[in-house]
Design a protein around this motif. Structure first.
Motif, PDB file in Angstrom:
ATOM      1  N   MET A 122      38.527  52.177  48.023  1.00 33.33           N
ATOM      2  CA  MET A 122      38.409  51.115  47.031  1.00 33.33           C
ATOM      3  C   MET A 122      39.681  51.004  46.201  1.00 33.33           C
ATOM      4  SD  MET A 122      34.486  51.819  45.830  1.00 33.33           S
ATOM      5  CE  MET A 122      34.538  50.616  44.513  1.00 33.33           C
ATOM      6  N   GLY A 123      40.272  52.155  45.873  1.00 35.99           N
ATOM      7  CA  GLY A 123      41.520  52.142  45.127  1.00 35.99           C
ATOM      8  C   GLY A 123      42.644  51.482  45.905  1.00 35.99           C
ATOM      9  N   VAL A 124      42.669  51.706  47.217  1.00 34.41           N
ATOM     10  CA  VAL A 124      43.676  51.072  48.073  1.00 34.41           C
ATOM     11  C   VAL A 124      43.519  49.557  48.039  1.00 34.41           C
ATOM     12  CG1 VAL A 124      44.414  50.761  50.473  1.00 34.41           C
ATOM     13  CG2 VAL A 124      44.009  53.060  49.580  1.00 34.41           C
ATOM     14  N   VAL A 125      42.277  49.083  48.071  1.00 29.49           N
ATOM     15  CA  VAL A 125      42.019  47.642  48.045  1.00 29.49           C
ATOM     16  C   VAL A 125      42.489  47.035  46.726  1.00 29.49           C
ATOM     17  CG1 VAL A 125      40.222  45.867  48.043  1.00 29.49           C
ATOM     18  CG2 VAL A 125      40.098  47.758  49.671  1.00 29.49           C
ATOM     19  N   VAL A 126      42.196  47.709  45.611  1.00 28.31           N
ATOM     20  CA  VAL A 126      42.608  47.190  44.304  1.00 28.31           C
ATOM     21  C   VAL A 126      44.133  47.136  44.201  1.00 28.31           C
ATOM     22  CG1 VAL A 126      42.603  47.633  41.818  1.00 28.31           C
ATOM     23  CG2 VAL A 126      40.496  47.895  43.133  1.00 28.31           C
ATOM     24  N   ALA A 127      44.815  48.172  44.693  1.00 28.59           N
ATOM     25  CA  ALA A 127      46.280  48.168  44.680  1.00 28.59           C
ATOM     26  C   ALA A 127      46.824  47.027  45.536  1.00 28.59           C
ATOM     27  CB  ALA A 127      46.810  49.506  45.181  1.00 28.59           C
ATOM     28  N   ALA A 128      46.169  46.771  46.670  1.00 30.28           N
ATOM     29  CA  ALA A 128      46.602  45.690  47.556  1.00 30.28           C
ATOM     30  C   ALA A 128      46.371  44.325  46.915  1.00 30.28           C
ATOM     31  CB  ALA A 128      45.862  45.772  48.892  1.00 30.28           C
ATOM     32  N   MET A 129      45.368  44.223  46.049  1.00 28.27           N
ATOM     33  CA  MET A 129      45.120  42.968  45.347  1.00 28.27           C
ATOM     34  C   MET A 129      46.313  42.614  44.460  1.00 28.27           C
ATOM     35  SD  MET A 129      41.089  43.279  44.213  1.00 28.27           S
ATOM     36  CE  MET A 129      41.131  41.754  43.258  1.00 28.27           C
ATOM     37  N   ARG A 130      46.834  43.606  43.740  1.00 24.80           N
ATOM     38  CA  ARG A 130      48.003  43.341  42.891  1.00 24.80           C
ATOM     39  C   ARG A 130      49.216  42.973  43.744  1.00 24.80           C
ATOM     40  NH1 ARG A 130      49.661  43.464  37.878  1.00 24.80           N
ATOM     41  NH2 ARG A 130      47.645  44.178  37.074  1.00 24.80           N
ATOM     42  N   THR A 131      49.383  43.636  44.881  1.00 20.80           N
ATOM     43  CA  THR A 131      50.495  43.316  45.775  1.00 20.80           C
ATOM     44  C   THR A 131      50.384  41.880  46.290  1.00 20.80           C
ATOM     45  OG1 THR A 131      50.709  45.622  46.478  1.00 20.80           O
ATOM     46  CG2 THR A 131      51.652  43.948  47.927  1.00 20.80           C
ATOM     47  N   ALA A 132      49.182  41.475  46.662  1.00 24.63           N
ATOM     48  CA  ALA A 132      48.963  40.109  47.153  1.00 24.63           C
ATOM     49  C   ALA A 132      49.238  39.089  46.049  1.00 24.63           C
ATOM     50  CB  ALA A 132      47.529  39.959  47.661  1.00 24.63           C
ATOM     51  N   LEU A 133      48.855  39.426  44.816  1.00 26.99           N
ATOM     52  CA  LEU A 133      49.098  38.513  43.705  1.00 26.99           C
ATOM     53  C   LEU A 133      50.596  38.355  43.447  1.00 26.99           C
ATOM     54  CD1 LEU A 133      48.082  36.772  41.420  1.00 26.99           C
ATOM     55  CD2 LEU A 133      47.778  38.836  40.038  1.00 26.99           C
ATOM     56  N   GLU A 134      51.315  39.475  43.483  1.00 30.88           N
ATOM     57  CA  GLU A 134      52.760  39.419  43.270  1.00 30.88           C
ATOM     58  C   GLU A 134      53.447  38.603  44.365  1.00 30.88           C
ATOM     59  OE1 GLU A 134      53.722  43.529  43.044  1.00 30.88           O
ATOM     60  OE2 GLU A 134      53.088  43.744  40.941  1.00 30.88           O
ATOM     61  N   ALA A 135      52.850  38.616  45.573  1.00 33.04           N
ATOM     62  CA  ALA A 135      53.392  37.822  46.683  1.00 33.04           C
ATOM     63  C   ALA A 135      52.868  36.383  46.657  1.00 33.04           C
ATOM     64  CB  ALA A 135      53.033  38.481  48.010  1.00 33.04           C
ATOM     65  N   ARG A 136      52.027  36.068  45.659  1.00 33.35           N
ATOM     66  CA  ARG A 136      51.441  34.739  45.495  1.00 33.35           C
ATOM     67  C   ARG A 136      50.616  34.325  46.709  1.00 33.35           C
ATOM     68  NH1 ARG A 136      53.914  32.342  41.128  1.00 33.35           N
ATOM     69  NH2 ARG A 136      53.312  30.236  41.748  1.00 33.35           N
ATOM     70  N   ASP A 137      49.993  35.316  47.343  1.00 30.42           N
ATOM     71  CA  ASP A 137      49.162  35.063  48.514  1.00 30.42           C
ATOM     72  C   ASP A 137      47.703  35.033  48.065  1.00 30.42           C
ATOM     73  OD1 ASP A 137      47.797  35.006  50.903  1.00 30.42           O
ATOM     74  OD2 ASP A 137      49.036  36.529  51.883  1.00 30.42           O
ATOM     75  N   LEU A 138      47.238  33.862  47.640  1.00 33.66           N
ATOM     76  CA  LEU A 138      45.890  33.755  47.103  1.00 33.66           C
ATOM     77  C   LEU A 138      44.811  33.951  48.162  1.00 33.66           C
ATOM     78  CD1 LEU A 138      46.130  30.872  44.481  1.00 33.66           C
ATOM     79  CD2 LEU A 138      46.086  33.332  44.110  1.00 33.66           C
ATOM     80  N   ALA A 139      45.095  33.561  49.396  1.00 26.95           N
ATOM     81  CA  ALA A 139      44.106  33.746  50.466  1.00 26.95           C
ATOM     82  C   ALA A 139      43.849  35.234  50.693  1.00 26.95           C
ATOM     83  CB  ALA A 139      44.601  33.091  51.747  1.00 26.95           C
ATOM     84  N   GLU A 140      44.921  36.016  50.739  1.00 25.72           N
ATOM     85  CA  GLU A 140      44.770  37.457  50.923  1.00 25.72           C
ATOM     86  C   GLU A 140      44.133  38.085  49.689  1.00 25.72           C
ATOM     87  OE1 GLU A 140      45.254  41.338  52.739  1.00 25.72           O
ATOM     88  OE2 GLU A 140      44.822  39.279  53.353  1.00 25.72           O
ATOM     89  N   PHE A 141      44.529  37.613  48.516  1.00 21.56           N
ATOM     90  CA  PHE A 141      43.946  38.123  47.276  1.00 21.56           C
ATOM     91  C   PHE A 141      42.434  37.921  47.272  1.00 21.56           C
ATOM     92  CE2 PHE A 141      42.418  37.625  42.959  1.00 21.56           C
ATOM     93  CZ  PHE A 141      42.996  38.690  42.290  1.00 21.56           C
ATOM     94  N   SER A 142      41.998  36.719  47.658  1.00 22.40           N
ATOM     95  CA  SER A 142      40.576  36.409  47.695  1.00 22.40           C
ATOM     96  C   SER A 142      39.847  37.300  48.697  1.00 22.40           C
ATOM     97  CB  SER A 142      40.384  34.942  48.057  1.00 22.40           C
ATOM     98  OG  SER A 142      39.011  34.617  48.124  1.00 22.40           O
ATOM     99  N   ASP A 188      44.027  38.450  34.970  1.00 19.08           N
ATOM    100  CA  ASP A 188      42.876  39.045  34.288  1.00 19.08           C
ATOM    101  C   ASP A 188      41.935  39.686  35.306  1.00 19.08           C
ATOM    102  OD1 ASP A 188      43.782  38.208  31.811  1.00 19.08           O
ATOM    103  OD2 ASP A 188      42.573  36.366  31.810  1.00 19.08           O
ATOM    104  N   THR A 189      41.742  38.992  36.424  1.00 23.14           N
ATOM    105  CA  THR A 189      40.866  39.512  37.474  1.00 23.14           C
ATOM    106  C   THR A 189      41.375  40.849  38.005  1.00 23.14           C
ATOM    107  OG1 THR A 189      40.207  37.279  38.145  1.00 23.14           O
ATOM    108  CG2 THR A 189      39.873  39.040  39.757  1.00 23.14           C
ATOM    109  N   VAL A 190      42.678  40.948  38.238  1.00 23.90           N
ATOM    110  CA  VAL A 190      43.250  42.202  38.721  1.00 23.90           C
ATOM    111  C   VAL A 190      43.056  43.315  37.707  1.00 23.90           C
ATOM    112  CG1 VAL A 190      45.379  43.389  39.355  1.00 23.90           C
ATOM    113  CG2 VAL A 190      44.948  41.102  40.206  1.00 23.90           C
ATOM    114  N   ARG A 191      43.358  43.024  36.442  1.00 15.63           N
ATOM    115  CA  ARG A 191      43.208  44.039  35.399  1.00 15.63           C
ATOM    116  C   ARG A 191      41.765  44.502  35.277  1.00 15.63           C
ATOM    117  NH1 ARG A 191      47.436  40.890  32.930  1.00 15.63           N
ATOM    118  NH2 ARG A 191      45.909  39.463  32.021  1.00 15.63           N
ATOM    119  N   GLU A 192      40.830  43.585  35.424  1.00 11.65           N
ATOM    120  CA  GLU A 192      39.417  43.962  35.352  1.00 11.65           C
ATOM    121  C   GLU A 192      39.040  44.881  36.507  1.00 11.65           C
ATOM    122  OE1 GLU A 192      38.302  39.707  33.224  1.00 11.65           O
ATOM    123  OE2 GLU A 192      37.672  40.096  35.298  1.00 11.65           O
ATOM    124  N   HIS A 193      39.542  44.588  37.701  1.00 13.93           N
ATOM    125  CA  HIS A 193      39.264  45.459  38.846  1.00 13.93           C
ATOM    126  C   HIS A 193      39.891  46.837  38.638  1.00 13.93           C
ATOM    127  CE1 HIS A 193      38.080  41.751  40.943  1.00 13.93           C
ATOM    128  NE2 HIS A 193      37.496  42.533  41.836  1.00 13.93           N
TER     129      HIS A 193
END
Length: 229
Positions: A122-142, A188-193
């Motif tokens: 789960m921690g790996v997924v949350v870290a990957a969410m921030r990486t996807a956001l920084e890459a502006r990849d909303l599809a992957e983020f979702s 905000d979503t990333v920080r909450e996760h």
């Protein structure tokens, strides 16, 4: 290609290879996971994807069934169609109410019931969410957002939650994609996760429960849905 996309492809290959007809009940998630070499959360994500493609129907308490005469579906990795907000209005509000009633309790259980391996995943997924956001990849983020919540349901290690929620994962996915716009709300979503994950790692059940309540209220408000506390 993500693991869930690979699972979609593997399941479709299994269907074609066996010549299963419409109405056929697919093997259980546990059996699919064991035979295809995927985790159960990944298989669950794949079945939800197949349902959104119109390939299978998930029936509460019964399992996944092939849809009679359905096309093979969208190419693996193709973006899923965004749900029409006007068509979801009442259902979306009810879905957030459902999440607000159920997910905080699941988060509290995960903090005390999850294995070290499940917490790590789960921690790996949350870290990957921030990486996807920084890459502006909303599809992957979702996709990762959905994966985190799917993993969390599994990590509660309580079959009643799993069996109760699995039939509604398709609508669950819709509730996570509707408010997704690249603005401050996504951060905000990333920080909450990350906050939820911090409490889960530390085994703080009550804090994980409150952090999930805060998260569901937040995503509901960002989608224009007001929850009664």
């Amino acid at each position: 290609m993500s693991r869930s996309d690979e699972a979609v492809e593997s399941i479709q290959t299994m269907i074609a290879r066996n010549g299963w007809p419409g109405g056929f009940q697919l093997p259980s998630q546990r059996t699919l996971a064991e035979e295809l070499g995927f985790s159960r959360p990944t298989v669950r994500e794949a079945l939800v994807a197949l349902e959104t493609m119109g390939r299978v129907e998930i029936k509460p308490g019964k399992g996944a069934f092939l849809v009679d005469g359905a096309p093979l579906g969208s190419p693996v990795g193709a973006p899923r169609a965004m749900a029409d907000p006007s068509a979801l209005s009442g259902r979306e509000s009810q879905m957030y109410q459902f999440r607000y009633a159920i997910e905080p309790s699941i988060a509290g259980l995960v903090a005390v019931n999850a294995t070290a391996a499940q917490k790590h995943d789960m921690g790996v997924v949350v870290a990957a969410m921030r990486t996807a956001l920084e890459a502006r990849d909303l599809a992957e983020f979702s996709r990762l957002d959905f994966a985190f919540h799917s993993h969390m349901i599994e990590a509660a290690n309580n079959r009643f939650f799993t069996e109760a929620i699995t039939p509604f994962l398709g609508i669950f996915f819709e509730s996570q994609t509707l408010p997704l716009v690249l603005d401050d709300s996504v951060y905000d979503t990333v920080r909450e996760h990350e906050e939820i994950m911090d409490h889960i790692r530390a085994g703080r059940s009550a804090e994980a429960h409150r952090a999930m309540e805060k998260h569901v209220r937040g995503v509901a408000e960002r989608a224009g849905v007001k929850l009664v506390e």
